[in-house]
Design a protein around this motif. Sequence first.
Motif, mmCIF file in Angstrom:
data_model
loop_
_atom_site.group_PDB
_atom_site.id
_atom_site.type_symbol
_atom_site.label_atom_id
_atom_site.label_comp_id
_atom_site.label_asym_id
_atom_site.label_seq_id
_atom_site.Cartn_x
_atom_site.Cartn_y
_atom_site.Cartn_z
ATOM 1 N N LYS A 332 0.837 -1.209 0.000
ATOM 2 C CA LYS A 332 0.000 0.000 0.000
ATOM 3 C C LYS A 332 0.867 1.252 0.000
ATOM 4 O O LYS A 332 0.564 2.242 -0.674
ATOM 5 C CB LYS A 332 -0.916 0.007 1.229
ATOM 6 C CG LYS A 332 -1.994 -1.061 1.240
ATOM 7 C CD LYS A 332 -2.799 -0.956 2.530
ATOM 8 C CE LYS A 332 -3.849 -2.050 2.631
ATOM 9 N NZ LYS A 332 -4.571 -1.997 3.932
ATOM 10 N N ASN A 333 1.950 1.214 0.761
ATOM 11 C CA ASN A 333 2.832 2.371 0.863
ATOM 12 C C ASN A 333 3.424 2.724 -0.491
ATOM 13 O O ASN A 333 3.481 3.894 -0.869
ATOM 14 C CB ASN A 333 3.940 2.086 1.881
ATOM 15 C CG ASN A 333 4.829 3.286 2.132
ATOM 16 O OD1 ASN A 333 4.354 4.397 2.332
ATOM 17 N ND2 ASN A 333 6.136 3.062 2.095
ATOM 18 N N ARG A 334 3.863 1.722 -1.233
ATOM 19 C CA ARG A 334 4.448 1.988 -2.557
ATOM 20 C C ARG A 334 3.410 2.528 -3.535
ATOM 21 O O ARG A 334 3.754 3.263 -4.471
ATOM 22 C CB ARG A 334 5.080 0.711 -3.116
ATOM 23 C CG ARG A 334 6.376 0.296 -2.412
ATOM 24 C CD ARG A 334 7.155 -0.710 -3.249
ATOM 25 N NE ARG A 334 6.374 -1.899 -3.545
ATOM 26 C CZ ARG A 334 6.320 -2.989 -2.786
ATOM 27 N NH1 ARG A 334 7.007 -3.030 -1.645
ATOM 28 N NH2 ARG A 334 5.597 -4.026 -3.128
ATOM 29 N N LYS A 335 2.154 2.190 -3.330
ATOM 30 C CA LYS A 335 1.084 2.665 -4.220
ATOM 31 C C LYS A 335 0.613 4.070 -3.860
ATOM 32 O O LYS A 335 -0.199 4.659 -4.571
ATOM 33 C CB LYS A 335 -0.103 1.699 -4.169
ATOM 34 C CG LYS A 335 0.167 0.354 -4.810
ATOM 35 C CD LYS A 335 -1.063 -0.544 -4.722
ATOM 36 C CE LYS A 335 -0.814 -1.895 -5.385
ATOM 37 N NZ LYS A 335 -1.997 -2.813 -5.251
ATOM 38 N N ASN A 336 1.089 4.592 -2.728
ATOM 39 C CA ASN A 336 0.732 5.958 -2.299
ATOM 40 C C ASN A 336 -0.773 6.141 -2.076
ATOM 41 O O ASN A 336 -1.326 7.195 -2.393
ATOM 42 C CB ASN A 336 1.227 6.996 -3.311
ATOM 43 C CG ASN A 336 2.439 7.751 -2.802
ATOM 44 O OD1 ASN A 336 3.301 7.180 -2.145
ATOM 45 N ND2 ASN A 336 2.510 9.030 -3.105
ATOM 46 N N VAL A 337 -1.437 5.103 -1.549
ATOM 47 C CA VAL A 337 -2.853 5.250 -1.240
ATOM 48 C C VAL A 337 -2.998 6.026 0.065
ATOM 49 O O VAL A 337 -2.017 6.319 0.742
ATOM 50 C CB VAL A 337 -3.546 3.871 -1.151
ATOM 51 C CG1 VAL A 337 -3.514 3.169 -2.503
ATOM 52 C CG2 VAL A 337 -2.882 2.986 -0.094
ATOM 53 N N ASN A 338 -4.239 6.350 0.440
ATOM 54 C CA ASN A 338 -4.446 7.206 1.615
ATOM 55 C C ASN A 338 -4.253 6.482 2.939
ATOM 56 O O ASN A 338 -3.867 7.102 3.933
ATOM 57 C CB ASN A 338 -5.837 7.824 1.572
ATOM 58 C CG ASN A 338 -5.995 8.824 0.450
ATOM 59 O OD1 ASN A 338 -6.791 8.628 -0.455
ATOM 60 N ND2 ASN A 338 -5.221 9.895 0.477
ATOM 61 N N ILE A 339 -4.535 5.191 3.000
ATOM 62 C CA ILE A 339 -4.319 4.411 4.218
ATOM 63 C C ILE A 339 -3.264 3.356 3.904
ATOM 64 O O ILE A 339 -3.489 2.457 3.093
ATOM 65 C CB ILE A 339 -5.616 3.755 4.721
ATOM 66 C CG1 ILE A 339 -6.679 4.823 5.004
ATOM 67 C CG2 ILE A 339 -5.349 2.940 5.986
ATOM 68 C CD1 ILE A 339 -8.022 4.266 5.451
#
Length: 373
Positions: A332-339
């Motif tokens: 998720k962090n690499r995808k730059n999502v909000n959570i």
Amino acid sequence: MKILVLNAGSSSLKYALYENLGKRVEGNIEHIGEPNGPKDHRTALFEIERELAGHGEIRAFDELDAVGHRVVHGGEKFVEPVQIDERVVEAIRALIPLAPLHNPANLQGIELMRKLIPDIPQVAVFDTAFHQSMEEEAYLYAIPLALYEKYGIRRYGFHGTSHAYVAKEAAKYLKRAPETLNLITLHLGNGASACAVQRGRSVDTSMGFTPLEGLVMGTRSGDIDPEIPIFMQKEGMDADRLLNKESGLKGLCGHNDVRTIEKMAKAGDKTSRTALKIFSRRIKKYIGAYTALLGNVDAVVFTGGIGEHSAMVRRMVCEGLEPLGICLDDTKNRKNVNIVSTEGSGVKILVIPTDEALEIARQTETVLSVHKL
């Protein structure tokens, strides 16, 4: 309601027009007073007026319903945004010694707009106001109390408009009321600060009497031994310039743009990698300290240019914080999502783009609504 938000700097003038809190036009007039730019701020304002007219938004400034001004330093006098009158102008002027690089330019924007459209209400929104909820034990330094009483030397904190905005946005993501949440908000950009937000109120923040204290920044040192600037001056060095403009990431590796530093670190540059470690380690220490102060934390919020876009920094900051319930999901962090926290993380990790201009517009509208009552 059409609200123009202005952020006047010494050689720049950022603006954004909102209609019913929806952004219509934004821009930035730069190089004011330089050969390749407008000759002064008054000329820059007329450029903005023509730009807005060109977009068909207004024909002239007097069609605005209000103007919201960013003011960096409100001292202890301003704990919330205020409608501007002569007393407010003089109070902002009196605070210039606390913010000599910012308040004069902010004040110039206010005075010019009041002359151009004297009948249109204008509101000052202060960077320091959000932190005026801190208790004495948070804002007083362990120096002779007389220095606070005579000169106002205390922790003021900055980036308050950004911290206030992302705290409210975090509550929306978590589907909770802001007054039910404990948050650690991290505004990470060329300037950087952390804030402990308890039930919607700032109870501690990393920047202090000036924006130099706290986190490592692009060119600012952040926390250092107080004897260091004294030593520098004894050795004939310009401590103010060195600590504000030549330190931080730039002092450590020669660059203050994290994108450049990350590329160099990935290419094997040891100095760049060390700079990122120092930068992240300082943030990690503040998260630990604020967790202790708050007792329990519902979310850690990353914002600002670095906080919003650097997956590497977020990962380096969160590594090892699992015992505090802060668990990053690397995908998720690499995808730059909000959570970007794991499903089972006790503390949510949020990435929320800040919008200080929108927060100024919101606060301007609120002040005028209350004033009308």
